[in-house]
Design a protein around this motif. Structure first.
Motif, PDB file in Angstrom:
ATOM      1  N   LEU A  84      29.308 -79.472 -94.867  1.00 44.43           N
ATOM      2  CA  LEU A  84      30.358 -79.406 -93.843  1.00 44.43           C
ATOM      3  C   LEU A  84      30.430 -78.007 -93.239  1.00 44.43           C
ATOM      4  CD1 LEU A  84      33.232 -81.476 -95.508  1.00 44.43           C
ATOM      5  CD2 LEU A  84      31.902 -82.105 -93.477  1.00 44.43           C
ATOM      6  N   PHE A  85      30.378 -77.005 -94.093  1.00 41.77           N
ATOM      7  CA  PHE A  85      30.349 -75.617 -93.622  1.00 41.77           C
ATOM      8  C   PHE A  85      29.142 -75.396 -92.716  1.00 41.77           C
ATOM      9  CE2 PHE A  85      29.680 -71.115 -93.659  1.00 41.77           C
ATOM     10  CZ  PHE A  85      30.892 -70.507 -93.960  1.00 41.77           C
ATOM     11  N   ASN A  86      28.004 -75.902 -93.148  1.00 40.95           N
ATOM     12  CA  ASN A  86      26.758 -75.720 -92.411  1.00 40.95           C
ATOM     13  C   ASN A  86      26.794 -76.408 -91.052  1.00 40.95           C
ATOM     14  OD1 ASN A  86      24.178 -74.513 -92.521  1.00 40.95           O
ATOM     15  ND2 ASN A  86      23.230 -76.496 -92.919  1.00 40.95           N
ATOM     16  N   LEU A  87      27.417 -77.587 -90.985  1.00 41.71           N
ATOM     17  CA  LEU A  87      27.542 -78.309 -89.724  1.00 41.71           C
ATOM     18  C   LEU A  87      28.291 -77.472 -88.693  1.00 41.71           C
ATOM     19  CD1 LEU A  87      27.131 -81.273 -88.448  1.00 41.71           C
ATOM     20  CD2 LEU A  87      29.549 -81.554 -88.983  1.00 41.71           C
ATOM     21  N   LEU A  88      29.410 -76.897 -89.099  1.00 37.31           N
ATOM     22  CA  LEU A  88      30.220 -76.085 -88.190  1.00 37.31           C
ATOM     23  C   LEU A  88      29.530 -74.767 -87.850  1.00 37.31           C
ATOM     24  CD1 LEU A  88      33.685 -76.719 -89.862  1.00 37.31           C
ATOM     25  CD2 LEU A  88      32.861 -77.678 -87.701  1.00 37.31           C
ATOM     26  N   LEU A  89      28.871 -74.178 -88.846  1.00 41.27           N
ATOM     27  CA  LEU A  89      28.144 -72.931 -88.596  1.00 41.27           C
ATOM     28  C   LEU A  89      27.007 -73.156 -87.608  1.00 41.27           C
ATOM     29  CD1 LEU A  89      27.867 -69.933 -89.474  1.00 41.27           C
ATOM     30  CD2 LEU A  89      26.270 -70.713 -91.220  1.00 41.27           C
ATOM     31  N   GLY A  90      26.271 -74.257 -87.769  1.00 43.07           N
ATOM     32  CA  GLY A  90      25.196 -74.567 -86.837  1.00 43.07           C
ATOM     33  C   GLY A  90      25.696 -74.799 -85.427  1.00 43.07           C
ATOM     34  N   ALA A  91      26.829 -75.501 -85.306  1.00 41.53           N
ATOM     35  CA  ALA A  91      27.410 -75.751 -83.982  1.00 41.53           C
ATOM     36  C   ALA A  91      27.786 -74.451 -83.297  1.00 41.53           C
ATOM     37  CB  ALA A  91      28.635 -76.654 -84.120  1.00 41.53           C
ATOM     38  N   ALA A  92      28.394 -73.543 -84.044  1.00 41.12           N
ATOM     39  CA  ALA A  92      28.841 -72.282 -83.455  1.00 41.12           C
ATOM     40  C   ALA A  92      27.668 -71.378 -83.091  1.00 41.12           C
ATOM     41  CB  ALA A  92      29.785 -71.567 -84.425  1.00 41.12           C
ATOM     42  N   MET A  93      26.692 -71.255 -83.989  1.00 35.26           N
ATOM     43  CA  MET A  93      25.604 -70.315 -83.755  1.00 35.26           C
ATOM     44  C   MET A  93      24.711 -70.757 -82.595  1.00 35.26           C
ATOM     45  SD  MET A  93      26.298 -67.933 -85.794  1.00 35.26           S
ATOM     46  CE  MET A  93      24.902 -66.976 -85.240  1.00 35.26           C
ATOM     47  N   ALA A  94      24.368 -72.039 -82.539  1.00 38.04           N
ATOM     48  CA  ALA A  94      23.521 -72.516 -81.447  1.00 38.04           C
ATOM     49  C   ALA A  94      24.216 -72.332 -80.106  1.00 38.04           C
ATOM     50  CB  ALA A  94      23.165 -73.987 -81.665  1.00 38.04           C
ATOM     51  N   GLY A 104      27.263 -79.276 -81.250  1.00 41.54           N
ATOM     52  CA  GLY A 104      28.034 -78.127 -80.785  1.00 41.54           C
ATOM     53  C   GLY A 104      27.630 -77.692 -79.395  1.00 41.54           C
ATOM     54  N   LEU A 105      26.319 -77.631 -79.155  1.00 45.52           N
ATOM     55  CA  LEU A 105      25.844 -77.222 -77.832  1.00 45.52           C
ATOM     56  C   LEU A 105      26.253 -78.229 -76.772  1.00 45.52           C
ATOM     57  CD1 LEU A 105      24.257 -75.221 -76.156  1.00 45.52           C
ATOM     58  CD2 LEU A 105      22.174 -76.452 -76.758  1.00 45.52           C
ATOM     59  N   ALA A 106      26.173 -79.524 -77.116  1.00 45.80           N
ATOM     60  CA  ALA A 106      26.568 -80.546 -76.155  1.00 45.80           C
ATOM     61  C   ALA A 106      28.054 -80.459 -75.837  1.00 45.80           C
ATOM     62  CB  ALA A 106      26.230 -81.930 -76.706  1.00 45.80           C
ATOM     63  N   ALA A 107      28.885 -80.375 -76.874  1.00 46.24           N
ATOM     64  CA  ALA A 107      30.333 -80.375 -76.667  1.00 46.24           C
ATOM     65  C   ALA A 107      30.821 -79.073 -76.047  1.00 46.24           C
ATOM     66  CB  ALA A 107      31.046 -80.628 -77.990  1.00 46.24           C
ATOM     67  N   LEU A 108      30.420 -77.930 -76.624  1.00 47.14           N
ATOM     68  CA  LEU A 108      30.905 -76.651 -76.114  1.00 47.14           C
ATOM     69  C   LEU A 108      30.267 -76.297 -74.776  1.00 47.14           C
ATOM     70  CD1 LEU A 108      31.152 -74.433 -79.315  1.00 47.14           C
ATOM     71  CD2 LEU A 108      32.802 -76.018 -78.339  1.00 47.14           C
ATOM     72  N   GLY A 109      28.988 -76.650 -74.602  1.00 49.39           N
ATOM     73  CA  GLY A 109      28.342 -76.392 -73.320  1.00 49.39           C
ATOM     74  C   GLY A 109      28.995 -77.169 -72.191  1.00 49.39           C
ATOM     75  N   THR A 110      29.304 -78.431 -72.456  1.00 52.37           N
ATOM     76  CA  THR A 110      29.977 -79.245 -71.442  1.00 52.37           C
ATOM     77  C   THR A 110      31.375 -78.718 -71.161  1.00 52.37           C
ATOM     78  OG1 THR A 110      28.727 -81.192 -72.135  1.00 52.37           O
ATOM     79  CG2 THR A 110      30.730 -81.577 -70.872  1.00 52.37           C
ATOM     80  N   THR A 111      32.107 -78.336 -72.213  1.00 46.27           N
ATOM     81  CA  THR A 111      33.462 -77.800 -72.040  1.00 46.27           C
ATOM     82  C   THR A 111      33.443 -76.509 -71.236  1.00 46.27           C
ATOM     83  OG1 THR A 111      34.156 -78.766 -74.148  1.00 46.27           O
ATOM     84  CG2 THR A 111      35.508 -76.987 -73.261  1.00 46.27           C
ATOM     85  N   ALA A 112      32.510 -75.624 -71.566  1.00 47.73           N
ATOM     86  CA  ALA A 112      32.419 -74.356 -70.843  1.00 47.73           C
ATOM     87  C   ALA A 112      32.118 -74.586 -69.368  1.00 47.73           C
ATOM     88  CB  ALA A 112      31.339 -73.476 -71.472  1.00 47.73           C
ATOM     89  N   HIS A 113      31.233 -75.546 -69.082  1.00 43.22           N
ATOM     90  CA  HIS A 113      30.903 -75.827 -67.687  1.00 43.22           C
ATOM     91  C   HIS A 113      32.109 -76.404 -66.945  1.00 43.22           C
ATOM     92  CE1 HIS A 113      28.250 -76.653 -64.290  1.00 43.22           C
ATOM     93  NE2 HIS A 113      28.820 -77.842 -64.209  1.00 43.22           N
ATOM     94  N   HIS A 114      32.876 -77.265 -67.599  1.00 44.81           N
ATOM     95  CA  HIS A 114      34.055 -77.855 -66.970  1.00 44.81           C
ATOM     96  C   HIS A 114      35.084 -76.793 -66.579  1.00 44.81           C
ATOM     97  CE1 HIS A 114      33.560 -82.129 -66.792  1.00 44.81           C
ATOM     98  NE2 HIS A 114      33.288 -82.253 -68.086  1.00 44.81           N
ATOM     99  N   PHE A 115      35.189 -75.756 -67.403  1.00 43.64           N
ATOM    100  CA  PHE A 115      36.211 -74.736 -67.164  1.00 43.64           C
ATOM    101  C   PHE A 115      35.675 -73.534 -66.397  1.00 43.64           C
ATOM    102  CE2 PHE A 115      38.274 -77.233 -70.395  1.00 43.64           C
ATOM    103  CZ  PHE A 115      39.623 -77.154 -70.062  1.00 43.64           C
ATOM    104  N   SER A 116      34.447 -73.618 -65.904  1.00 44.93           N
ATOM    105  CA  SER A 116      33.932 -72.586 -65.001  1.00 44.93           C
ATOM    106  C   SER A 116      34.473 -72.862 -63.609  1.00 44.93           C
ATOM    107  CB  SER A 116      32.399 -72.602 -64.988  1.00 44.93           C
ATOM    108  OG  SER A 116      31.887 -72.235 -66.244  1.00 44.93           O
TER     109      SER A 116
END
Length: 455
Positions: A254-264, A392-404
């Motif tokens: 679980l820790f690794n899942l979140l760490l991977g999402a954040a780092m990528a 993480g890249l899919a969710a955060l990348g999409t969110t960041a683009h929406h709020f640009s």
């Protein structure tokens, strides 16, 4: 082997803008250069780990190396987006075979004690060294030799690794009690692919549109079917569900899942910030990301020293807090920023924290696992990191683009800052998991590390 996998994860990132221009990628389509690798890698890692346990760790490692090298060679000849995405997917298949096999060999060779702490510290340092070489090589090769070389650079690395791999001991005797669970692997890979695809579709259609909800719904059905197959199959299950009742294994993944999402996501945002907001070229960007990779090496060395005295759980909590602080600092980037003022400082803080987390994370995830399941446990750990990276890249990348606000430096930097702040939030959740799920003591290190201090 870990150097090679880490190299490929970082070498492509710096070349993304040039790849997009050369092959006419759309902004969302460009993320699939990373998704294609992460999804096949993450989706097939469990099967790769099981295959290593069944057919022999060294044999599966060699097969993975050959597959990875061939895909890298073909990827450099891509003439349209589909060709490159297919090559990246094939690279992921090869990596899914070699990564868990290599980690299982390391786990079997160093089962306990100070040697285990040192071995996983060296593993973490090689992970960072591959990333360091990748960001520099990716920038230099993209700018002066062409983007194709971010793929071709893997070929000589694979050749060298194959020569070195012949000197590796074969590891534990393979187990062949029943046939491997291919159906489970297909369900898991298809489910995760559709899950990321559905999230990426929100870029144009929103979360409530049919084109988003349909793939997300099918993904959930496939993943539930995967769990049912694992519970009832008469074959050797891809993952024995009882393995996940081990608190060390479950908490670490679980820790690794979140760490991977954040780092990528952070690597993606920072690379684009340097090139699209600060207008730095690929070679310069590669050099500017280098302090991050070098900081991971420093953090890995610190983890070795602390690992002799403190339990892995404490190192994960401390390293996670440091990493989250660095991401929070990254979240202050803006259009008028500079590398020295806005990137260098948080890069050092984040990378040292990340380096501290790596070795205890691997050690914890394989603690108390039987030798005949070491490949599965290693595959599970690698899988959680890669699936976290893809999601993480899919969710955060999409969110960041929406709020640009607009495709201007100010608009882009606002989206990147939001994405980096969300990375900090993910790490704080990971720290909470480490503090509440992981056991207070483990049997993975020296006796002095088995009793936590200051708890």
């Amino acid at each position: 082997m870990q150097f090679l996998v880490s190299l490929d994860l970082s070498v492509v990132n710096v070349g993304l803008p040039r790849i997009a221009a050369a092959l006419d990628f759309t902004p969302v389509g460009l993320t699939w250069v990373i998704h294609a690798y992460a999804l096949t890698f993450g989706g097939l890692l469990l099967l790769g780990g099981k295959a290593a346990d069944r057919y022999g760790h060294k044999r599966v490692l060699l097969i993975g190396l050959v597959t990875f090298g061939a895909a890298s060679l073909l990827g450099g000849f891509a003439e349209e987006p589909g060709h490159l995405i297919a090559a990246r997917a094939a690279q992921g298949i090869g990596a899914a075979a070699l990564a868990p096999a290599a980690l299982a060999l390391l786990t079997a060779t160093f089962p306990t004690g100070r040697e285990r702490v040192r071995a996983f510290g060296v593993w973490s340092a090689m992970n960072a060294a591959g990333g360091a070489f990748g960001v520099v090589a990716g920038g230099v090769l993209t700018e002066y030799a062409g983007w194709q070389w971010v793929m071709w650079v893997n070929v000589p690395m694979v050749a060298i690794t194959l020569l070195l791999a012949n000197r590796i001991a074969p590891g534990p005797s393979p187990s062949r009690s029943t046939r491997p669970d291919v159906v489970g692997a297909v369900l898991a890979t298809a489910g995760m692919t559709l899950l990321v695809y559905g999230i990426v579709r929100t870029e144009h259609n929103g979360w409530t549109s049919a084109s988003t909800l349909v793939p997300l719904t099918v993904a959930v059905v496939l993943l539930l079917a995967f769990l049912q197959v694992e519970r009832t199959t008469e074959r050797d299950p891809l993952v024995r569900l009882g393995l996940l009742t081990n608190r060390s294994v479950a908490g670490a993944n679980l820790f690794n899942l979140l760490l991977g999402a954040a780092m990528a996501s952070a690597f993606y945002f920072i690379s684009l910030y340097l090139q699209r907001v600060l207008h730095h070229g690929p070679a310069r960007t590669g050099l500017e990301v280098l302090p991050f990779a070098l900081g991971v090496i420093v953090g890995s060395v610190v983890a070795i020293k602390l690992g002799y005295r403190f339990a892995p759980r404490l190192l994960l909590i401390g390293g996670g807090v440091v990493t989250a602080s660095g991401f929070g600092w990254f979240g202050l980037v803006d259009a008028d920023g500079t590398f020295l003022a806005d990137v260098l400082g948080p890069s050092v803080v984040t990378s040292i924290g990340f380096g501290i987390c790596l070795a205890p994370l691997v050690s914890t995830a394989t603690a108390g696992v039987a030798a005949h399941e070491s490949g599965t446990a290693s595959g599970l750990l690698n899988s959680s990191r890669q699936l976290g990276a893809a999601l993480g890249l899919a969710a955060l990348g999409t969110t960041a683009h929406h709020f640009s606000d607009a495709p201007t430096p100010a608009g882009l930097s606002g989206g990147y800052a939001l994405g980096l702040a969300l990375c900090a939030a993910l790490l704080l959740v990971a720290v909470l998991i480490a503090g509440t799920v992981l056991p207070r003591t483990t049997n993975t290190s020296a006796p002095s590390a088995q009793h936590e201090r200051n708890t």
